[in-house]
Design a protein around this motif. Structure first.
Motif, PDB file in Angstrom:
ATOM      1  N   VAL A 196       0.854  -1.194   0.000  1.00 33.73           N
ATOM      2  CA  VAL A 196       0.000   0.000   0.000  1.00 33.73           C
ATOM      3  C   VAL A 196       0.888   1.241   0.000  1.00 33.73           C
ATOM      4  CG1 VAL A 196      -1.804   1.251   1.254  1.00 33.73           C
ATOM      5  CG2 VAL A 196      -1.792  -1.250   1.227  1.00 33.73           C
ATOM      6  N   ASP A 197       0.530   2.191  -0.812  1.00 34.50           N
ATOM      7  CA  ASP A 197       1.300   3.436  -0.925  1.00 34.50           C
ATOM      8  C   ASP A 197       1.375   4.134   0.437  1.00 34.50           C
ATOM      9  OD1 ASP A 197       2.504   5.756  -1.591  1.00 34.50           O
ATOM     10  OD2 ASP A 197       1.061   6.364  -3.127  1.00 34.50           O
ATOM     11  N   PRO A 198       2.577   4.441   0.932  1.00 36.84           N
ATOM     12  CA  PRO A 198       2.673   5.123   2.240  1.00 36.84           C
ATOM     13  C   PRO A 198       1.925   6.452   2.272  1.00 36.84           C
ATOM     14  CG  PRO A 198       4.820   4.328   1.522  1.00 36.84           C
ATOM     15  CD  PRO A 198       3.898   4.137   0.366  1.00 36.84           C
ATOM     16  N   GLY A 199       1.726   7.066   1.125  1.00 40.54           N
ATOM     17  CA  GLY A 199       0.989   8.315   1.097  1.00 40.54           C
ATOM     18  C   GLY A 199      -0.429   8.178   1.606  1.00 40.54           C
ATOM     19  N   GLN A 200      -1.003   6.960   1.449  1.00 39.47           N
ATOM     20  CA  GLN A 200      -2.362   6.728   1.953  1.00 39.47           C
ATOM     21  C   GLN A 200      -2.394   6.869   3.479  1.00 39.47           C
ATOM     22  OE1 GLN A 200      -5.083   5.761   0.069  1.00 39.47           O
ATOM     23  NE2 GLN A 200      -4.005   5.827  -1.892  1.00 39.47           N
ATOM     24  N   SER A 201      -1.389   6.267   4.133  1.00 38.63           N
ATOM     25  CA  SER A 201      -1.341   6.360   5.602  1.00 38.63           C
ATOM     26  C   SER A 201      -1.068   7.795   6.042  1.00 38.63           C
ATOM     27  CB  SER A 201      -0.253   5.425   6.147  1.00 38.63           C
ATOM     28  OG  SER A 201      -0.496   4.099   5.751  1.00 38.63           O
ATOM     29  N   GLU A 202      -0.188   8.490   5.333  1.00 37.60           N
ATOM     30  CA  GLU A 202       0.131   9.860   5.699  1.00 37.60           C
ATOM     31  C   GLU A 202      -1.090  10.768   5.549  1.00 37.60           C
ATOM     32  OE1 GLU A 202       4.748   9.419   4.107  1.00 37.60           O
ATOM     33  OE2 GLU A 202       3.362  10.828   3.161  1.00 37.60           O
ATOM     34  N   ALA A 203      -1.862  10.533   4.478  1.00 42.06           N
ATOM     35  CA  ALA A 203      -3.067  11.339   4.274  1.00 42.06           C
ATOM     36  C   ALA A 203      -4.094  11.074   5.367  1.00 42.06           C
ATOM     37  CB  ALA A 203      -3.656  11.048   2.900  1.00 42.06           C
ATOM     38  N   ALA A 204      -4.237   9.763   5.739  1.00 43.63           N
ATOM     39  CA  ALA A 204      -5.193   9.429   6.794  1.00 43.63           C
ATOM     40  C   ALA A 204      -4.758  10.010   8.130  1.00 43.63           C
ATOM     41  CB  ALA A 204      -5.332   7.909   6.898  1.00 43.63           C
ATOM     42  N   SER A 205      -3.455   9.965   8.406  1.00 44.63           N
ATOM     43  CA  SER A 205      -2.952  10.554   9.651  1.00 44.63           C
ATOM     44  C   SER A 205      -3.163  12.064   9.670  1.00 44.63           C
ATOM     45  CB  SER A 205      -1.469  10.230   9.820  1.00 44.63           C
ATOM     46  OG  SER A 205      -1.259   8.841   9.875  1.00 44.63           O
ATOM     47  N   ALA A 206      -3.021  12.695   8.496  1.00 40.69           N
ATOM     48  CA  ALA A 206      -3.232  14.136   8.427  1.00 40.69           C
ATOM     49  C   ALA A 206      -4.684  14.509   8.707  1.00 40.69           C
ATOM     50  CB  ALA A 206      -2.826  14.650   7.043  1.00 40.69           C
ATOM     51  N   LEU A 207      -5.595  13.540   8.476  1.00 37.28           N
ATOM     52  CA  LEU A 207      -7.011  13.781   8.769  1.00 37.28           C
ATOM     53  C   LEU A 207      -7.354  13.547  10.228  1.00 37.28           C
ATOM     54  CD1 LEU A 207      -8.639  12.172   5.590  1.00 37.28           C
ATOM     55  CD2 LEU A 207      -8.384  14.615   6.119  1.00 37.28           C
ATOM     56  N   GLY A 208      -6.352  13.127  11.011  1.00 37.93           N
ATOM     57  CA  GLY A 208      -6.574  12.953  12.449  1.00 37.93           C
ATOM     58  C   GLY A 208      -6.813  11.526  12.880  1.00 37.93           C
ATOM     59  N   MET A 209      -6.650  10.554  11.988  1.00 40.34           N
ATOM     60  CA  MET A 209      -6.851   9.155  12.370  1.00 40.34           C
ATOM     61  C   MET A 209      -5.661   8.655  13.182  1.00 40.34           C
ATOM     62  SD  MET A 209      -8.461   7.228   9.032  1.00 40.34           S
ATOM     63  CE  MET A 209     -10.093   7.653   8.399  1.00 40.34           C
ATOM     64  N   GLY A 210      -5.942   7.753  14.126  1.00 44.89           N
ATOM     65  CA  GLY A 210      -4.877   7.113  14.881  1.00 44.89           C
ATOM     66  C   GLY A 210      -4.267   5.983  14.078  1.00 44.89           C
ATOM     67  N   ARG A 211      -3.176   5.384  14.629  1.00 43.97           N
ATOM     68  CA  ARG A 211      -2.506   4.301  13.901  1.00 43.97           C
ATOM     69  C   ARG A 211      -3.417   3.098  13.712  1.00 43.97           C
ATOM     70  NH1 ARG A 211       2.925   4.120  13.427  1.00 43.97           N
ATOM     71  NH2 ARG A 211       2.898   1.868  13.680  1.00 43.97           N
ATOM     72  N   GLY A 212      -4.200   2.783  14.755  1.00 43.47           N
ATOM     73  CA  GLY A 212      -5.125   1.659  14.640  1.00 43.47           C
ATOM     74  C   GLY A 212      -6.194   1.900  13.589  1.00 43.47           C
ATOM     75  N   GLN A 213      -6.741   3.103  13.566  1.00 41.83           N
ATOM     76  CA  GLN A 213      -7.758   3.440  12.571  1.00 41.83           C
ATOM     77  C   GLN A 213      -7.184   3.398  11.156  1.00 41.83           C
ATOM     78  OE1 GLN A 213      -9.160   7.223  14.273  1.00 41.83           O
ATOM     79  NE2 GLN A 213     -11.212   6.337  14.270  1.00 41.83           N
ATOM     80  N   VAL A 214      -5.978   3.928  11.019  1.00 43.37           N
ATOM     81  CA  VAL A 214      -5.342   3.911   9.687  1.00 43.37           C
ATOM     82  C   VAL A 214      -5.151   2.481   9.214  1.00 43.37           C
ATOM     83  CG1 VAL A 214      -3.245   4.488   8.429  1.00 43.37           C
ATOM     84  CG2 VAL A 214      -4.212   6.125  10.036  1.00 43.37           C
ATOM     85  N   LEU A 215      -4.737   1.608  10.146  1.00 51.06           N
ATOM     86  CA  LEU A 215      -4.495   0.218   9.771  1.00 51.06           C
ATOM     87  C   LEU A 215      -5.797  -0.484   9.390  1.00 51.06           C
ATOM     88  CD1 LEU A 215      -2.366  -2.066   9.610  1.00 51.06           C
ATOM     89  CD2 LEU A 215      -2.981  -2.643  11.970  1.00 51.06           C
ATOM     90  N   ARG A 216      -6.842  -0.298  10.219  1.00 55.29           N
ATOM     91  CA  ARG A 216      -8.092  -1.016   9.989  1.00 55.29           C
ATOM     92  C   ARG A 216      -8.885  -0.459   8.814  1.00 55.29           C
ATOM     93  NH1 ARG A 216      -8.608  -0.078  15.440  1.00 55.29           N
ATOM     94  NH2 ARG A 216     -10.316   1.370  14.999  1.00 55.29           N
ATOM     95  N   ARG A 217      -8.922   0.866   8.672  1.00 54.49           N
ATOM     96  CA  ARG A 217      -9.842   1.484   7.718  1.00 54.49           C
ATOM     97  C   ARG A 217      -9.180   1.888   6.400  1.00 54.49           C
ATOM     98  NH1 ARG A 217     -13.483   5.730  10.952  1.00 54.49           N
ATOM     99  NH2 ARG A 217     -14.520   5.676   8.927  1.00 54.49           N
ATOM    100  N   VAL A 218      -7.851   1.961   6.371  1.00 57.71           N
ATOM    101  CA  VAL A 218      -7.185   2.429   5.147  1.00 57.71           C
ATOM    102  C   VAL A 218      -6.233   1.367   4.575  1.00 57.71           C
ATOM    103  CG1 VAL A 218      -5.668   4.190   4.155  1.00 57.71           C
ATOM    104  CG2 VAL A 218      -7.359   4.824   5.904  1.00 57.71           C
TER     105      VAL A 218
END
Length: 328
Positions: A196-218
């Motif tokens: 998975v493109d790391p940019g996806q996680s960075e974008a989700a984190s920028a939206l305020g998601m936690g690490r667990g949310q990023v992992l489960r939802r993105v």
């Protein structure tokens, strides 16, 4: 018509092209050879009495064989895969963690269970009772703590079991197969997450998601495209590897029952043929499910990407339970 046009010569129409089909003599020779080999194989199946087809049909549907099929093969496959996938996801997340201790523990786990062959692992778990005749739960190092404080024979045990009651053949086989599968699934899941493109996680984190949310939802929903196809092949490999339970031994298992009937009736080869027929049938059913899963998760991707996923899946299956090519 002008004078210049009248002076030009009239161009003749080209002759029709005589297209000659390309000959493929080698292809027809190959087809003929394959047809002869297929006819010879069918002739052997029909005329060789050693197959003993009536004996196969009479014995491959006996109640003990059917019970071994349901409990020892199908139930063991489903249980081992459920435990293996769940534990594999946890180990993969630990492997990708920033915590060095978690990374080290997960690496040791995958290293050990990928290094030891499944047959050796099953025989090891089947003989764990040699180390401990009784398994008890309570305060760790209670006896040593008692000696430290001058109390002899201190035992802070809550409950326990005899090893022969806890580590039955089925449980030993389940532990061996599930833990081994968890190591391979951890590598598959890790490869899927890293695809998975790391940019996806960075974008989700920028939206305020936690690490667990990023992992489960993105991350995990996108990684499923890579994880699912080799997992289907791992399920097929697990189905076949349940035949290794013969050496634990697990008496309630398909191959154990067919082997026992063959040795008892002095008809070993027909029963091995019956085992092949059962595994062919079960694998065919799983292949149908795998086809639809791969088609579902490869939607929106080009032919080359689908071919790459397919190659990765085949590499996992041919490895006898190994992880995908990317995980290697």
């Amino acid at each position: 018509m002008t004078t210049e046009e009248q002076a030009l010569p009239v161009r003749a129409r080209p002759a029709p092209i005589q297209a000659v089909p390309v000959r493929h003599p080698g292809r027809w020779v190959t087809v003929a050879v394959l047809a002869v080999l297929a006819a010879m194989f069918a002739h052997v199946l029909v005329t060789n009495e050693k197959f003993n087809w009536p004996f196969i049909v009479d014995n491959m549907f006996r109640p003990p064989v059917i019970e071994g099929l349901l409990r020892g093969t199908i139930l063991m496959t489903v249980s081992a895969m459920l435990i293996g996938v769940t534990l594999g996801v946890a180990v993969a997340v630990m492997r990708l963690s920033t915590n060095p201790i978690l990374r080290s523990v997960s690496w040791l786990f995958t290293w050990f269970f990928r290094a030891v062959p499944r047959l050796v692992l099953l025989m090891l778990f089947g003989n764990l009772g040699i180390l401990w005749s009784r398994v008890e739960f309570g305060v760790p190092f209670d006896t040593q703590l008692g000696q430290l404080f001058g109390i002899d024979g201190l035992q802070l045990r809550l409950f326990g079991f005899e090893s022969r009651d806890l580590l039955t053949g089925f449980m030993a086989g389940l532990l061996g197969l599930a833990l081994s599968e968890a190591a391979y699934m951890a590598e598959i899941v890790r490869a899927g997450i890293q695809s998975v493109d790391p940019g996806q996680s960075e974008a989700a984190s920028a939206l305020g998601m936690g690490r667990g949310q990023v992992l489960r939802r993105v991350v995990l929903p996108q990684a499923m495209r890579v994880i699912i196809p080799p997992t289907g092949n791992e399920t097929i490999a697990m189905l076949k590897d349940t035949s290794l339970l013969l050496y634990v031994p697990v008496s309630i298992e398909l191959f154990f029952q067919l082997d026992a009937v063959g040795k008892r009736e002095f008809q070993i080869f027909p029963m091995y043929v019956a085992a092949c027929l059962w595994y062919l049938l079960l694998t065919s059913v799983l292949l149908v499910g795998q086809f639809f899963l791969e088609r579902h998760f490869s939607r929106g991707y080009g032919r080359s990407e689908r071919a790459r996923l397919r190659l990765r899946s085949i590499a996992a299956e041919t490895g006898g339970g190994a992880a995908g090519a990317e995980a290697r």
